[in-house]
Motif scaffolding. Structure first.
Motif, PDB file in Angstrom:
ATOM      1  N   ASP A   4       0.831  -1.211   0.000  1.00 33.02           N
ATOM      2  CA  ASP A   4       0.000   0.000   0.000  1.00 33.02           C
ATOM      3  C   ASP A   4       0.862   1.256   0.000  1.00 33.02           C
ATOM      4  O   ASP A   4       0.587   2.210  -0.730  1.00 33.02           O
ATOM      5  N   PHE A   5       1.925   1.265   0.807  1.00 36.94           N
ATOM      6  CA  PHE A   5       2.824   2.421   0.873  1.00 36.94           C
ATOM      7  C   PHE A   5       3.527   2.625  -0.463  1.00 36.94           C
ATOM      8  O   PHE A   5       3.599   3.751  -0.971  1.00 36.94           O
ATOM      9  N   LEU A   6       4.046   1.543  -1.033  1.00 33.75           N
ATOM     10  CA  LEU A   6       4.733   1.643  -2.323  1.00 33.75           C
ATOM     11  C   LEU A   6       3.804   2.198  -3.393  1.00 33.75           C
ATOM     12  O   LEU A   6       4.187   3.091  -4.156  1.00 33.75           O
ATOM     13  N   SER A   7       2.603   1.694  -3.436  1.00 34.98           N
ATOM     14  CA  SER A   7       1.625   2.144  -4.423  1.00 34.98           C
ATOM     15  C   SER A   7       1.248   3.601  -4.215  1.00 34.98           C
ATOM     16  O   SER A   7       1.197   4.385  -5.167  1.00 34.98           O
ATOM     17  N   ALA A   8       1.005   3.987  -2.971  1.00 33.18           N
ATOM     18  CA  ALA A   8       0.593   5.362  -2.662  1.00 33.18           C
ATOM     19  C   ALA A   8       1.671   6.373  -3.018  1.00 33.18           C
ATOM     20  O   ALA A   8       1.370   7.524  -3.345  1.00 33.18           O
ATOM     21  N   HIS A   9       2.949   5.967  -2.969  1.00 31.61           N
ATOM     22  CA  HIS A   9       4.056   6.890  -3.240  1.00 31.61           C
ATOM     23  C   HIS A   9       4.751   6.602  -4.564  1.00 31.61           C
ATOM     24  O   HIS A   9       5.823   7.158  -4.839  1.00 31.61           O
ATOM     25  N   ASP A  10       4.131   5.746  -5.374  1.00 32.51           N
ATOM     26  CA  ASP A  10       4.637   5.412  -6.705  1.00 32.51           C
ATOM     27  C   ASP A  10       6.102   4.977  -6.661  1.00 32.51           C
ATOM     28  O   ASP A  10       6.943   5.475  -7.395  1.00 32.51           O
ATOM     29  N   LEU A  11       6.393   4.030  -5.774  1.00 33.33           N
ATOM     30  CA  LEU A  11       7.737   3.497  -5.612  1.00 33.33           C
ATOM     31  C   LEU A  11       7.769   2.045  -6.076  1.00 33.33           C
ATOM     32  O   LEU A  11       6.778   1.327  -5.975  1.00 33.33           O
ATOM     33  N   SER A  12       8.930   1.623  -6.550  1.00 33.20           N
ATOM     34  CA  SER A  12       9.112   0.214  -6.893  1.00 33.20           C
ATOM     35  C   SER A  12      10.356  -0.302  -6.178  1.00 33.20           C
ATOM     36  O   SER A  12      11.357   0.407  -6.043  1.00 33.20           O
ATOM     37  N   VAL A  13      10.287  -1.531  -5.720  1.00 31.83           N
ATOM     38  CA  VAL A  13      11.391  -2.139  -4.986  1.00 31.83           C
ATOM     39  C   VAL A  13      12.470  -2.604  -5.957  1.00 31.83           C
ATOM     40  O   VAL A  13      12.179  -3.286  -6.939  1.00 31.83           O
ATOM     41  N   ILE A  14      13.700  -2.230  -5.674  1.00 34.21           N
ATOM     42  CA  ILE A  14      14.857  -2.708  -6.428  1.00 34.21           C
ATOM     43  C   ILE A  14      15.366  -3.988  -5.774  1.00 34.21           C
ATOM     44  O   ILE A  14      15.589  -4.989  -6.432  1.00 34.21           O
TER      45      ILE A  14
END
Length: 70
Positions: A4-14
């Motif tokens: 949810d946090f990644l999606s809300a802040h438009d982040l992707s895990v490396i």
């Protein structure tokens, strides 16, 4: 929680980092501008305290003009 946090802040895990002492959720992430960050998330009081102490240490390093240390 993390998704949810990644999606809300438009982040992707490396990559997930497994070197945290208290925080079990540490990731190298990228934003849509391709900037990289370290994302640390805590589930308990001890983890939040670790993050708080890390932030204080990072601020002191920046104040001293250091970008990294050995």
């Amino acid at each position: 929680m993390i998704d949810d946090f990644l999606s809300a802040h438009d982040l992707s895990v490396i990559v997930q980092i497994t070197s945290g002492r208290r925080c079990k959720h540490i990731y190298k992430v990228r934003d849509r501008s391709h900037r990289t960050f370290i994302l640390k998330m805590a589930e308990d009081h001890e983890g939040r305290e670790e993050i708080r102490r890390n932030l204080e240490g990072y601020k002191k390093l920046v104040f001293l003009g250091l970008t990294y240390f050995i």
